[in-house]
Scaffold this motif. Structure first.
Motif, PDB file in Angstrom:
ATOM      1  N   GLY A  15      37.050  60.384  19.882  1.00 46.41           N
ATOM      2  CA  GLY A  15      36.032  59.941  18.936  1.00 46.41           C
ATOM      3  C   GLY A  15      36.020  60.736  17.645  1.00 46.41           C
ATOM      4  N   ASN A  45      33.720  58.773  23.049  1.00 48.67           N
ATOM      5  CA  ASN A  45      33.183  58.348  21.762  1.00 48.67           C
ATOM      6  C   ASN A  45      31.761  58.900  21.658  1.00 48.67           C
ATOM      7  OD1 ASN A  45      31.619  56.607  23.399  1.00 48.67           O
ATOM      8  ND2 ASN A  45      33.002  54.880  23.058  1.00 48.67           N
ATOM      9  N   THR A  46      30.952  58.353  20.802  1.00 52.88           N
ATOM     10  CA  THR A  46      29.599  58.891  20.641  1.00 52.88           C
ATOM     11  C   THR A  46      28.695  58.571  21.824  1.00 52.88           C
ATOM     12  OG1 THR A  46      28.723  56.959  19.475  1.00 52.88           O
ATOM     13  CG2 THR A  46      29.808  58.649  18.131  1.00 52.88           C
ATOM     14  N   GLY A 253      28.668  55.574  14.801  1.00 50.90           N
ATOM     15  CA  GLY A 253      28.620  55.377  16.241  1.00 50.90           C
ATOM     16  C   GLY A 253      27.261  54.933  16.733  1.00 50.90           C
TER      17      GLY A 253
END
Length: 267
Positions: A15, A45-46, A253
């Motif tokens: 991410g 990722n977030t 995000g």
């Protein structure tokens, strides 16, 4: 003029907000040349961490050898290691190549709560890496795990710092953002060295976009020490840098978004 060269030993964050990616962005913004040894590949990722693949010991050793034998390294930032075998491998490399200015961020849990260090590896961390640390930068939960102290007030922070010094860390910075009873509009971090101790304060920013703050903070300390700054000055710059990175949010995000690595400008 020789550009200061810095090494980050950490995991990869797909991410882009933490780990190797955050470290290299910070190095670039602080005017040093960044090299890397990747200890793990993560799918994240977030919103969270979805998979972790530890890099084999032999590949970590090969990366360390390649970087250490070619570059003139002035500082090393250490982040996610994952397990006892990797901790031991990194410790051996630090010894073999006599690497200087070790900034240890004892990464244990991701922002979303996923474990990034096996619990049975904490003993190895304490025995093999903390004694080599010129600076260690745990947050409250990490300091609790390492020291066994429940940190609910400032006195407990002092007690934990004393234990970390006894384990061999030269300078201890305990980051106070997780202090449960802290409802203040100010954030506190505590700095302890054999010569001095003081509190670093900054405004508490109401945002969920704080992914990679610990990585960025410790990477900035490494960059500044590589440029010849003293530890106290390096830490103060890093505090300003991360505060600005949080305050100038990118709003990227759908979860805990990354900080803004180019948000800080020298005055």
């Amino acid at each position: 003029m020789t550009i200061p060269q810095v090494l980050t030993i950490a995991g990869s964050d797909s991410g882009g907000g933490a780990g190797i990616q955050a470290d290299l962005k910070t190095f670039q913004m602080r005017g040093v040349f960044g090299t890397s040894v990747i200890t793990a590949v993560t799918a994240q990722n977030t919103l969270g961490v979805f998979a972790i693949h530890p890099v084999p010991r032999a590949i970590i050793q090969a990366q360390l050898k390649a970087v250490a034998e070619d570059f003139t390294l002035s500082a090393v930032k250490i982040g996610m290691l994952g397990n006892a075998e990797i901790i031991d491998c990194v410790a051996e490399g630090l010894e073999q190549y006599s690497l200087p200015n070790i900034i240890l961020d004892p990464v244990m849990v991701a922002k979303g709560g996923s474990p990034l260090l096996q619990r049975n590896a904490v003993t190895t961390l304490k025995k093999r890496l903390i004694p080599k640390a010129h600076v260690i930068t745990p947050n409250i939960p990490e300091a609790e795990i390492i020291t066994g102290i429940k940190i609910r007030n400032e006195q407990a922070v002092f007690d934990a710092a004393e234990i970390l010094h006894e384990l061999g860390a030269k300078t201890v910075i305990i980051k106070g953002g997780h202090l449960e009873n802290s409802q203040s509009v100010r954030c506190k971090d505590w700095f302890f060295s054999p010569q001095n101790h003081f509190v670093l304060e900054s405004p508490r920013i109401d945002t969920r976009h704080t992914h990679g703050t610990g990585c960025t903070f410790s990477a900035c300390i490494a960059a500044e020490t590589a440029k010849g700054k003293g530890i106290e000055q390096a830490v103060r710059i890093a505090k300003d840098y991360i505060s600005s990175a949080i305050g100038h949010s990118l709003n990227i995000g759908h979860g805990h978004g990354p900080t803004n690595h180019w948000g800080y400008q020298d005055e």
